[in-house]
Design an enzyme around this catalytic site. Structure first.
Site, PDB file in Angstrom:
ATOM      1  N   ASP A  62      21.075  66.803  54.932  1.00 35.75           N
ATOM      2  CA  ASP A  62      21.453  66.536  53.550  1.00 35.75           C
ATOM      3  C   ASP A  62      22.512  67.570  53.182  1.00 35.75           C
ATOM      4  OD1 ASP A  62      21.721  66.303  50.817  1.00 35.75           O
ATOM      5  OD2 ASP A  62      19.578  66.243  50.390  1.00 35.75           O
ATOM      6  N   SER A 142      40.262  61.103  48.325  1.00 34.72           N
ATOM      7  CA  SER A 142      40.496  59.707  47.977  1.00 34.72           C
ATOM      8  C   SER A 142      41.781  59.578  47.173  1.00 34.72           C
ATOM      9  CB  SER A 142      39.328  59.179  47.134  1.00 34.72           C
ATOM     10  OG  SER A 142      39.594  57.883  46.634  1.00 34.72           O
ATOM     11  N   TYR A 155      33.577  59.382  39.668  1.00 35.40           N
ATOM     12  CA  TYR A 155      33.975  59.491  41.078  1.00 35.40           C
ATOM     13  C   TYR A 155      35.391  60.053  41.192  1.00 35.40           C
ATOM     14  CZ  TYR A 155      35.427  58.058  45.761  1.00 35.40           C
ATOM     15  OH  TYR A 155      35.924  58.036  47.047  1.00 35.40           O
ATOM     16  N   LYS A 159      36.725  63.619  43.171  1.00 34.54           N
ATOM     17  CA  LYS A 159      37.733  63.687  44.229  1.00 34.54           C
ATOM     18  C   LYS A 159      38.936  64.532  43.802  1.00 34.54           C
ATOM     19  CE  LYS A 159      35.611  61.385  47.403  1.00 34.54           C
ATOM     20  NZ  LYS A 159      35.158  62.069  48.643  1.00 34.54           N
TER      21      LYS A 159
END
Length: 252
Positions: A62, A142, A155, A159
């Site tokens: 993890d 991204s 999100y 990034k």
């Protein structure tokens, strides 16, 4: 082979971009630690690499916990004698929706996987890199950090943080001969595809998203793996702090 005698960790290596990176790195001569929260998936990828004549080990980790980062670095040292390349590829996202609908739990999970994990992995890997005289860190970011799509605000922010961390780490760690770069893929053919689209994965819906990419297709694991290979190889010895778009022209 471009990575002969090197040792690499790839997080999120049990599927998608991570699997593509792990398989290409192994084909180019690296010993690979496939790290994934899904231990069975990590073992499947490592077994496939071994069956093809490569060297690989699997570790269930993890990446949002320091113990997970410690386990994968220990696996690299114990199995292959060191570490040369760390690929922070594991990622998490929320379904495309209004930021006001993103739960606090989703927010925390996304930032833990996409941002905190980079920090935790560095805590374990950087001392080893320093001891060995250098290393290479590659973060999977991204195009969301550069040309964000609506409906993915949390999100996108994670990034953006990954890109800034990449550049700051590159400057801070340069005296230790540790290079840090990032790859910014456009939407790709991975298990998160439908999450990013926010609609069912149908040919019709794919066409709508493909139309926003000048080269007319999604990214693939092979595209991202080739970019990672460049950053990891000796040819990129003077490249650090770069967040490279692998996006078919999406960010233009």
């Amino acid at each position: 082979m471009r990575l002969e005698n090197k040792v690499a960790i790839i997080t999120g290596g049990g599927s998608g971009f991570g699997q593509g990176i792990a398989e290409l790195f192994a084909a180019e001569g690296a010993a690979v630690v496939v790290a994934d929260i899904n231990g069975a998936a990590a073992r499947d990828v490592a077994d496939g690499i071994a069956a093809s004549g490569g060297r690989a080990s699997a570790v269930e980790a993890d990446v949002t916990k320091r113990a997970g980062a410690a386990a994968m670095v220990a696996s690299a040292s114990d199995s292959f004698g060191g570490l040369d390349i760390l690929v922070n590829n594991a990622g998490a996202a929320h379904r495309n929706k209004s930021m006001l609908e993103v739960t606090e739990e989703e927010f925390d999970r996304i930032y833990d996987v996409n941002v905190k994990a980079i920090y935790l992995a560095a805590l374990e890997a950087v001392p080893l890199f320093r001891k060995q005289g250098g290393g290479c860190i590659i973060n999977t970011s991204s195009t969301a950090a550069l040309r964000p799509r609506p409906g993915l605000t949390v999100y996108n922010g994670s990034k953006g943080a990954a890109n800034v961390m990449t550049k700051s780490m590159a400057v801070e760690l340069a005296p230790d001969k540790i290079r840090v770069n990032a790859i910014c893929p456009v939407i790709g053919e991975t298990g998160l595809l439908e999450t990013f689209m926010g609609v069912p994965d149908t040919p019709e819906n794919r066409k709508k998203f493909e139309a926003t990419i000048p080269l007319g297709r999604f990214s693939t694991p092979a595209d991202i793996a080739q970019a990672a290979l460049y950053f990891a190889a000796d040819e990129a010895a003077f490249i650090t702090g770069v967040c490279m778009e692998v996006d078919g022209g999406r960010c233009i």
